[in-house]
Design a protein around this motif. Structure first.
Motif, short mmCIF file in Angstrom:
data_model
loop_
_atom_site.label_atom_id
_atom_site.label_comp_id
_atom_site.label_asym_id
_atom_site.label_seq_id
_atom_site.Cartn_x
_atom_site.Cartn_y
_atom_site.Cartn_z
N PHE A 71 77.00 40.83 -11.36
CA PHE A 71 77.95 41.33 -12.36
C PHE A 71 78.20 42.81 -12.16
O PHE A 71 79.36 43.27 -12.15
CB PHE A 71 77.39 41.06 -13.76
N TRP A 72 77.12 43.58 -11.97
CA TRP A 72 77.27 45.03 -11.86
C TRP A 72 77.88 45.44 -10.52
O TRP A 72 78.61 46.42 -10.44
CB TRP A 72 75.92 45.71 -12.09
N GLU A 73 77.61 44.65 -9.49
CA GLU A 73 78.25 44.93 -8.20
C GLU A 73 79.76 44.69 -8.29
O GLU A 73 80.56 45.45 -7.74
CB GLU A 73 77.63 44.05 -7.12
N ALA A 74 80.13 43.61 -8.98
CA ALA A 74 81.55 43.34 -9.17
C ALA A 74 82.22 44.44 -9.99
O ALA A 74 83.33 44.87 -9.69
CB ALA A 74 81.73 41.98 -9.86
N TYR A 75 81.49 44.92 -11.00
CA TYR A 75 82.03 46.01 -11.83
C TYR A 75 82.24 47.27 -10.98
O TYR A 75 83.29 47.92 -11.06
CB TYR A 75 81.09 46.30 -12.99
N ALA A 76 81.24 47.60 -10.17
CA ALA A 76 81.31 48.82 -9.36
C ALA A 76 82.43 48.76 -8.32
O ALA A 76 83.04 49.77 -7.99
CB ALA A 76 79.96 49.06 -8.67
N SER A 77 82.70 47.56 -7.82
CA SER A 77 83.71 47.41 -6.77
C SER A 77 85.07 47.00 -7.32
O SER A 77 85.99 46.69 -6.55
CB SER A 77 83.25 46.37 -5.73
N ASP A 78 85.19 46.98 -8.65
CA ASP A 78 86.45 46.62 -9.31
C ASP A 78 86.92 45.24 -8.86
O ASP A 78 88.11 45.01 -8.59
CB ASP A 78 87.52 47.68 -9.01
#
Length: 579
Positions: free
Chosen positions: A204-211
């Motif tokens: 989830f947080w990786e997806a958030y960071a990479s938009d």
């Protein structure tokens, strides 16, 4: 025995002292302390220890209010019930049998004084197929309402309403409904016995960071049903928390990075206030050291603190031996891991003695120093007990390098009721105010003894001043109070959100389990302010976070005040977001 103030007497008589069948109190506070000390010391006999001397030491520590265990231990030790743990996590699998087995087990735990946490992430989503009947699944939120209704009917140990933590994974198809259940529902009582937390993971947080988007997965089939925008989900969480104080957030990867027994499974849920992440069927017995009793008025009494830590770890380990658990699977898991949760209360009291303002860099540095010491000494105590008794059975395959008696030793709990008994500030929180009425048990009048002592010594005390301060949320604008004194008695309203987080992070760095701490925001705070706290909490490697904005929808223990406290005041672990 140390002296008890009127608030402590009221709390003990209403909640803790033994009663006869007519509800008449039949023991004194001193008899309660003797009952608990005697019962817990009996465990020494199994290991060739000195029962009589240990009983004296236990009695001295708890009756002087240097250390107090969680509420079930005070209530139940030496009684027919004999269930001493506060914190439980139960599994909920995707079947009617599992769901209602968990409801039954929840009832038994609540009846004995415990609080329960669950992950509902394995339940199939609303609208999914039910093959046996050809029907349609009602989804996790619907079943949570059944747990909530059962909890409503069962007062814990006949004295209190139960508390639950409901967790749902951010990849679950019903995540949006879960997030919004309290803020959208017209009924203010919806899930009133639940705290809610969204479980997030690295993906989830990786997806958030990479938009980027992330996968939403049906837990029944494992199939990807759609993709979601993590920023939009985070916005929804922030809006709901702004509106209703729920949900909070759990960071499961950080939690499991520190899971002491990964061979036994992955942690998916916590107890009701979030300070004890546990495997299914694990339980934890908590206790807290009264830091205000461990100074000489100006400096920390490190030697006394060391002695109290070692005694408290022994006390809590003995409590595991003496506790009777309501479900056989819990007994089995507790025996394997022997999880303890030793924490602190009276942190701001100690800061006052050391002349350190809560909102200062010195507080963050001192929190780090203090919890380092307590953590190291608690592990030393657990190693000593392992040498005397044997390590916890799951130790050899655990992440602990040397033999220990307990998989975990430290936790920071809310200490709602036991801090009232001990007449100290709650947990690691800043005070609410120096004088106010706490709206539980008919109203409790709280006056900060340290403020009164300093005001008297400095010559600015008067009854009129205390009356004027009553119910204020800050004293920073009161002219009669010297500036240096104002700084020492900063309230939760005076402390910025980022400082709450930094204090929590300083403690979490040296805590085996987790830290129950609330970030209070003013009523004027925006949804973006809430979102920023969730983002910062992730960046600080916290295990979980609760945000509460003044005036949010949830009922509040302090009556007219908009401040959310960590605990409802009826017990030291009950759900912080409901009365």
């Amino acid at each position: 025995m140390g002296s008890l103030d009127s608030v402590a007497e009221t709390v003990l008589h209403r909640r803790y002292l033994q009663q006869d069948e007519e509800g008449t109190v039949i023991e004194t506070p001193d008899e309660m302390f003797h009952r608990v000390a005697s019962n817990l010391a009996r465990a020494e006999a199994q290991f060739g220890g000195d029962v009589e001397t240990t009983e004296e030491r236990f009695y001295e520590a708890i009756s002087n209010l240097d250390f107090l265990p969680n509420s079930p231990t005070l209530m139940n030790a030496g009684t027919e019930l004999q269930q001493l743990a506060a914190c439980f996590v139960l599994p909920v699998e995707d079947s009617i049998e599992s769901i209602f087995t968990a409801v039954k087990q929840t009832a038994l735990i609540h009846q004995s004084g415990g609080g329960t946490g669950f992950s509902f992430s394995r339940l199939r989503p609303e609208g999914d197929i039910v093959k046996k009947t050809g029907g349609v699944a009602s989804g996790p939120v619907s079943f949570m309402k059944i747990f909530d209704a059962a909890t409503e009917q069962i007062k814990q140990g006949g004295r209190r309403r139960g508390a639950n933590m409901g967790v749902l994974d951010v990849i679950h198809p019903d995540i949006e409904k879960f997030i919004a259940v309290k803020s959208d529902d017209d009924n203010d009582d919806v899930l009133r016995n639940f705290n809610l937390s969204v479980a997030t993971t690295a993906e989830f947080w990786e997806a958030y960071a990479s938009d980027d988007s992330y996968e939403i997965i049906n837990p029944r089939t494992g199939a990807v049903v759609r993709r979601a925008d993590p920023d939009a989900i985070l916005d929804q969480i922030s809006e709901a928390a702004w509106e209703a104080g729920d949900p909070g957030m759990l960071f499961l990867d950080t939690i499991n990075e520190h899971n002491p027994t990964p061979q036994l499974g992955r942690i998916e849920a916590t107890n009701p206030c979030g300070e004890v992440p546990e495997l299914p069927y694990e339980a934890c017995i908590l206790g807290s050291i009264n830091l205000g009793h461990h100074t000489d008025g100006e400096e920390v009494d490190w030697e006394k603190l060391r002695e109290t830590v070692h005694l408290a770890v022994r006390f809590l380990d003995n409590a595991i031996e003496m506790s009777e658990f309501p479900v056989p699977e819990i007994e089995e898991m507790v025996t394997k891991t022997r999880r303890l949760g030793l924490g602190v209360m009276g942190f701001q009291d100690m800061l006052v003695d050391l002349r350190i303002p809560y909102f200062s860099e010195d507080t963050v540095e001192f929190a780090d120093e203090l919890m380092t010491f307590i953590h190291e000494e608690s592990w030393a105590a657990s190693r000593q007990l392992a040498d005397e008794r044997e390590p916890f059975p799951a130790w050899e395959d655990s992440i602990r390098e040397g033999p220990m008696r307990n998989a975990t030793t430290t936790t920071i709990a809310p200490t709602g009721s036991i801090s009232l008994i001990a007449d100290c500030s709650a947990s690691i929180e800043p005070i609410y105010n120096v004088a106010y009425t706490k709206q539980v048990m008919g109203g409790l009048e709280i006056i900060n003894d340290r403020f009164v002592d300093i005001a008297t010594d400095r010559g600015f005390y008067s009854d009129e001043l205390i009356e004027d301060l009553h119910g204020r949320t800050t004293i920073q604008d009161v002219e009669e109070i010297p500036d240096d004194v104002k700084l020492l008695f900063q309230t939760a309203h005076d402390v910025p959100a980022d400082h709450h987080l930094r204090v929590q992070a300083a403690f979490q760095e040296h805590v085996d389990n987790a830290v129950s701490k609330t970030v209070n925001l003013p009523q004027s705070a925006s949804v973006d302010d809430v979102k920023e706290i969730f983002l910062s909490a992730h960046d600080l490697d916290l295990k979980g976070i609760t945000v509460f904005r003044s005036g949010a929808k949830s009922e509040q223990v302090l009556g007219e005040s908009p401040l959310k406290e960590e605990c409802v005041g009826e017990c030291d672990y009950v759900a912080p977001r409901q009365e």
